[in-house]
Write an enzyme that holds these catalytic residues in place. Structure first.
Site, PDB file in Angstrom:
ATOM      1  N   SER A   1       0.653  -0.947   0.225  1.00 35.07           N
ATOM      2  CA  SER A   1       0.116  -0.080  -0.346  1.00 35.07           C
ATOM      3  C   SER A   1       0.837   1.841   0.019  1.00 35.07           C
ATOM      4  CB  SER A   1      -0.717  -0.142   0.907  1.00 35.07           C
ATOM      5  OG  SER A   1      -1.714   1.199   1.562  1.00 35.07           O
TER       6      SER A   1
ATOM      7  N   TYR B   1      -2.737  -0.681  11.176  1.00 34.01           N
ATOM      8  CA  TYR B   1      -2.268  -1.273   9.762  1.00 34.01           C
ATOM      9  C   TYR B   1      -0.857  -1.182   8.679  1.00 34.01           C
ATOM     10  CZ  TYR B   1      -3.728  -1.073   4.802  1.00 34.01           C
ATOM     11  OH  TYR B   1      -3.326  -1.413   3.471  1.00 34.01           O
TER      12      TYR B   1
ATOM     13  N   LYS C   1       1.690  -3.327   6.683  1.00 34.60           N
ATOM     14  CA  LYS C   1       2.243  -3.844   5.442  1.00 34.60           C
ATOM     15  C   LYS C   1       3.910  -3.381   5.772  1.00 34.60           C
ATOM     16  CE  LYS C   1      -1.118  -5.199   3.588  1.00 34.60           C
ATOM     17  NZ  LYS C   1      -1.673  -5.649   3.082  1.00 34.60           N
TER      18      LYS C   1
HETATM   19  P1  NAD Z   1     -10.522  -6.849   1.146  1.00 33.82           P
HETATM   20  O1  NAD Z   1     -10.651  -7.137   2.560  1.00 33.82           O
HETATM   21  O2  NAD Z   1     -11.921  -6.535   0.004  1.00 33.82           O
HETATM   22  O3  NAD Z   1      -9.871  -8.615   1.048  1.00 33.82           O
HETATM   23  C1  NAD Z   1      -8.843  -9.162   1.695  1.00 33.82           C
HETATM   24  C2  NAD Z   1      -9.530 -10.524   1.765  1.00 33.82           C
HETATM   25  O4  NAD Z   1      -9.066 -11.641   2.408  1.00 33.82           O
HETATM   26  C3  NAD Z   1     -10.428 -10.975   2.098  1.00 33.82           C
HETATM   27  O5  NAD Z   1     -12.048 -11.460   0.932  1.00 33.82           O
HETATM   28  C4  NAD Z   1     -10.655 -11.491   3.052  1.00 33.82           C
HETATM   29  O6  NAD Z   1     -12.225 -12.348   3.875  1.00 33.82           O
HETATM   30  C5  NAD Z   1      -9.673 -12.576   3.260  1.00 33.82           C
HETATM   31  N1  NAD Z   1      -8.880 -12.611   4.770  1.00 33.82           N
HETATM   32  C6  NAD Z   1      -8.492 -11.939   5.558  1.00 33.82           C
HETATM   33  N2  NAD Z   1      -7.310 -12.236   6.266  1.00 33.82           N
HETATM   34  C7  NAD Z   1      -7.677 -13.552   5.868  1.00 33.82           C
HETATM   35  C8  NAD Z   1      -7.163 -15.249   6.709  1.00 33.82           C
HETATM   36  N3  NAD Z   1      -6.206 -15.062   7.638  1.00 33.82           N
HETATM   37  N4  NAD Z   1      -6.851 -15.745   5.551  1.00 33.82           N
HETATM   38  C9  NAD Z   1      -7.426 -15.946   4.403  1.00 33.82           C
HETATM   39  N5  NAD Z   1      -8.169 -14.938   3.747  1.00 33.82           N
HETATM   40  C10 NAD Z   1      -8.361 -14.118   4.718  1.00 33.82           C
HETATM   41  O7  NAD Z   1      -9.213  -6.241   0.649  1.00 33.82           O
HETATM   42  P2  NAD Z   1      -8.795  -5.490  -0.869  1.00 33.82           P
HETATM   43  O8  NAD Z   1      -9.721  -4.391  -0.671  1.00 33.82           O
HETATM   44  O9  NAD Z   1      -9.583  -6.423  -1.955  1.00 33.82           O
HETATM   45  O10 NAD Z   1      -7.644  -5.523  -0.034  1.00 33.82           O
HETATM   46  C11 NAD Z   1      -6.628  -7.023  -0.500  1.00 33.82           C
HETATM   47  C12 NAD Z   1      -5.194  -6.638  -0.113  1.00 33.82           C
HETATM   48  O11 NAD Z   1      -4.753  -5.373  -0.613  1.00 33.82           O
HETATM   49  C13 NAD Z   1      -5.076  -6.832   1.605  1.00 33.82           C
HETATM   50  O12 NAD Z   1      -3.675  -6.912   1.845  1.00 33.82           O
HETATM   51  C14 NAD Z   1      -4.751  -4.576   1.464  1.00 33.82           C
HETATM   52  O13 NAD Z   1      -4.505  -4.277   2.807  1.00 33.82           O
HETATM   53  C15 NAD Z   1      -4.348  -4.718   0.179  1.00 33.82           C
HETATM   54  N6  NAD Z   1      -4.744  -2.910   0.056  1.00 33.82           N
HETATM   55  C16 NAD Z   1      -6.075  -2.383  -0.815  1.00 33.82           C
HETATM   56  C17 NAD Z   1      -5.910  -1.296  -0.612  1.00 33.82           C
HETATM   57  C18 NAD Z   1      -7.715  -0.787  -0.740  1.00 33.82           C
HETATM   58  O14 NAD Z   1      -8.216   0.690  -0.621  1.00 33.82           O
HETATM   59  N7  NAD Z   1      -8.741  -1.880  -1.060  1.00 33.82           N
HETATM   60  C19 NAD Z   1      -4.969  -0.370  -1.039  1.00 33.82           C
HETATM   61  C20 NAD Z   1      -3.826  -0.960  -0.178  1.00 33.82           C
HETATM   62  C21 NAD Z   1      -3.942  -2.505  -0.124  1.00 33.82           C
HETATM   63  C1  WQD Z   2      -9.810   9.154   0.405  1.00 32.26           C
HETATM   64  C2  WQD Z   2      -9.525  10.586   1.237  1.00 32.26           C
HETATM   65  C3  WQD Z   2     -10.428  11.101   3.335  1.00 32.26           C
HETATM   66  C4  WQD Z   2     -14.283   8.903   3.928  1.00 32.26           C
HETATM   67  C5  WQD Z   2      -6.568   4.430   3.118  1.00 32.26           C
HETATM   68  C6  WQD Z   2      -5.888   3.666   3.348  1.00 32.26           C
HETATM   69  C7  WQD Z   2      -4.742   2.876   2.512  1.00 32.26           C
HETATM   70  C8  WQD Z   2      -5.468   2.554   1.779  1.00 32.26           C
HETATM   71  C9  WQD Z   2      -6.488   3.277   1.333  1.00 32.26           C
HETATM   72  C10 WQD Z   2      -5.312   0.088   1.838  1.00 32.26           C
HETATM   73  C11 WQD Z   2      -9.255  11.315   2.236  1.00 32.26           C
HETATM   74  C12 WQD Z   2     -11.998  10.949   2.225  1.00 32.26           C
HETATM   75  C13 WQD Z   2     -12.693   9.495   2.810  1.00 32.26           C
HETATM   76  C14 WQD Z   2     -15.101   9.668   3.926  1.00 32.26           C
HETATM   77  C15 WQD Z   2     -13.578  11.408   3.779  1.00 32.26           C
HETATM   78  N1  WQD Z   2      -6.076   1.436   1.889  1.00 32.26           N
HETATM   79  N2  WQD Z   2     -12.871  11.017   3.169  1.00 32.26           N
HETATM   80  N3  WQD Z   2     -15.163  10.825   3.783  1.00 32.26           N
HETATM   81  O1  WQD Z   2      -7.526   7.281   3.582  1.00 32.26           O
HETATM   82  O2  WQD Z   2      -6.457   7.829   1.518  1.00 32.26           O
HETATM   83  O3  WQD Z   2      -6.511   5.593   2.283  1.00 32.26           O
HETATM   84  O4  WQD Z   2      -7.475   3.971   1.663  1.00 32.26           O
HETATM   85  O5  WQD Z   2      -3.900  -0.186   1.943  1.00 32.26           O
HETATM   86  O6  WQD Z   2      -3.640   2.576   2.861  1.00 32.26           O
HETATM   87  O7  WQD Z   2      -5.233   4.748   4.855  1.00 32.26           O
HETATM   88  O8  WQD Z   2      -8.509   6.306   1.607  1.00 32.26           O
HETATM   89  O9  WQD Z   2     -10.704   6.102   0.780  1.00 32.26           O
HETATM   90  O10 WQD Z   2     -10.281   6.887   2.960  1.00 32.26           O
HETATM   91  O11 WQD Z   2      -9.757   8.557   1.917  1.00 32.26           O
HETATM   92  O12 WQD Z   2     -14.015  12.531   2.968  1.00 32.26           O
HETATM   93  O13 WQD Z   2     -15.848   9.672   4.165  1.00 32.26           O
HETATM   94  O14 WQD Z   2     -11.281  10.987   1.149  1.00 32.26           O
HETATM   95  O15 WQD Z   2     -10.004  12.101   4.281  1.00 32.26           O
HETATM   96  O16 WQD Z   2      -8.901  12.186   1.848  1.00 32.26           O
HETATM   97  P1  WQD Z   2      -7.129   7.069   2.357  1.00 32.26           P
HETATM   98  P2  WQD Z   2     -10.181   6.499   1.939  1.00 32.26           P
END
Ligand code: NAD
Ligand code: WQD
Length: 341
Positions: free
Chosen positions: A123, A148, A152
């Site tokens: 991330s 979190y 990562k």
């Molecule tokens: P998500 O929660 O939709 O998907 C994660 C999946 O992992 C889920 O299906 C959950 O059931 C499964 N899971 C959780 N713990 C588990 C375990 N112990 N064993 C097996 N399965 C497990 O989330 P996502 O948005 O698809 O994110 C996927 C990955 O990408 C995550 O590692 C997240 O940290 C990373 N990520 C997400 C974002 C985002 O904004 N969505 C941004 C950056 C990084």
């Molecule tokens: C985006 C913008 C908020 C919600 C997070 C994690 C990051 C990654 C992605 C997994 C910001 C604003 C949000 C709301 C708002 N996840 N906001 N009202 O914070 O950039 O990143 O998700 O890895 O690690 O930190 O994403 O979508 O929460 O926020 O005004 O109800 O929207 O303040 O400026 P963020 P976000």
């Protein structure tokens, strides 16, 4: 065959779909703690094939050993993890256990099985509050402000040490910026199992009448309109980036870091206005103070992924929002609205 941990989740499911469309066989390992089994049916509908599925936990070493013994896994895409920032502050041990412990257990099982190709869902949060934009991969990783983000960064460091100790590994650390959007069919997208924390899923629930108003967190940032600026990337662009990164890892060893972002930053208000335009729906807003731990601005320099993987994001913000709204309408069988193509 590619093993996708967390493949029933938002990003993993789109990656599974993209790989299957390219002809790869996919096995999903997921404990469904934040996803639904019906996602597998949706992938099958869209690809005409059913991904393999094992219900289980990535921290379960015995289960992993069985999977590697039973299936011809060539590479692993490790998406399984917990991702809610606020929850990680309340339950840090659960986050470290799953996100760090799960990664360690997976890597141990992979090494035991002789599988050394691994892509990790990292991330942009690992950069912390970076002062200069855009952020490229040489920017120092910062001090993520919550467990979190720390988990990562720790998982990345675990894998970097591992690669230093054993040159057989090929590891890709994919630093996602802000994934949004859905498959354009409207049949696959993000399905939050609880109150969303992220901007887009919350906005969609407001637009579909499930919530009263969108809180805008902070309007006094040093950004053009005072609201937070982020690099939103279409989840299908992200999925295509995984396919390219996996191809690259097949030909090179070591650890490789790639930003997956568009290089464009949009403010909260810009996202809301663009959504209103593509959906024709007005989104009620409530302006609130800054959210703890938020940064003002964050967007990627995606040049390294372009030069090394031949990948760049190509879908516009409007397309991300239109696809996300189509999915939301499908989810709630809301009345169809005109969408941009
Ligand atoms: P998500 O929660 O939709 O998907 C994660 C999946 O992992 C889920 O299906 C959950 O059931 C499964 N899971 C959780 N713990 C588990 C375990 N112990 N064993 C097996 N399965 C497990 O989330 P996502 O948005 O698809 O994110 C996927 C990955 O990408 C995550 O590692 C997240 O940290 C990373 N990520 C997400 C974002 C985002 O904004 N969505 C941004 C950056 C990084
Ligand atoms: C985006 C913008 C908020 C919600 C997070 C994690 C990051 C990654 C992605 C997994 C910001 C604003 C949000 C709301 C708002 N996840 N906001 N009202 O914070 O950039 O990143 O998700 O890895 O690690 O930190 O994403 O979508 O929460 O926020 O005004 O109800 O929207 O303040 O400026 P963020 P976000």
């Amino acid at each position: 065959m590619i093993l996708i941990t967390g493949g029933a989740g938002y990003i993993g499911a789109h990656v599974a779909l993209e790989l299957m469309n390219q002809g790869d066989d996919v096995l999903i390992l997921d404990n469904l703690c934040n996803s639904y089994r019906s996602t597998l049916d949706r992938i099958a509908t869209l690809t005409g094939r059913r991904p393999g599925f094992v219900l289980g936990d990535v921290r379960n070493r015995a289960l992993l050993d069985t999977i590697f013994a039973d299936y011809p896994i060539e590479a692993v895409i490790h998406c399984a993890g917990l991702k809610a920032v606020g929850e990680s502050v309340r339950e840090p041990l659960r986050y470290y256990d799953t996100n760090v412990g799960g990664t360690v257990t997976l890597c141990q099982a992979m090494a035991h099985a002789g599988v050394f190709t691994l892509l990790f869902s990292s991330s942009a949060t690992v950069y912390g509050d970076c002062l200069t934009m855009p952020i490229d991969e040489t920017c120092a990783t910062g001090q993520p402000t919550n467990p979190y983000g720390q988990s990562k960064l720790m998982a990345e460091n675990v894998m970097k040490s591992m690669v230093c100790s054993d040159e057989r590994w090929s590891v890709g650390l994919l630093r996602y910026f802000n994934p949004i959007g859905a498959h354009r069919s409207g049949l696959l997208g993000e399905a939050p199992t609880s109150t969303p924390n992220n901007l887009l899923p919350y906005l969609l629930q407001v637009a579909s009448g499930q919530r009263a108003a969108l809180s805008v967190f902070g309007r006094d940032y040093e950004t053009p309109d005072g609201t937070g600026v982020r690099d939103y990337i279409h989840v299908m662009d992200l999925a295509e980036g995984h396919v390219k990164a996996l191809d690259a890892l097949r030909h090179q060893h070591g650890v490789h870091v790639w930003n997956l972002g568009t290089g464009m930053g949009y403010s909260v208000l810009e996202v809301v206005r663009a959504f209103e335009k593509v959906s024709g729906i007005s989104v009620p807003l409530v302006f609130e103070g800054r959210r703890a731990g938020d940064i003002a601005r964050c967007w990627a320099d995606p040049e390294k992924a372009l030069s090394e993987l031949g990948w760049s994001a190509r879908r516009s913000l409007e397309r991300m929002l239109a696809d996300a709204w189509r999915w939301e309408c499908h989810l709630h069988e809301a009345k169809a609205v005109p969408l941009v193509s």
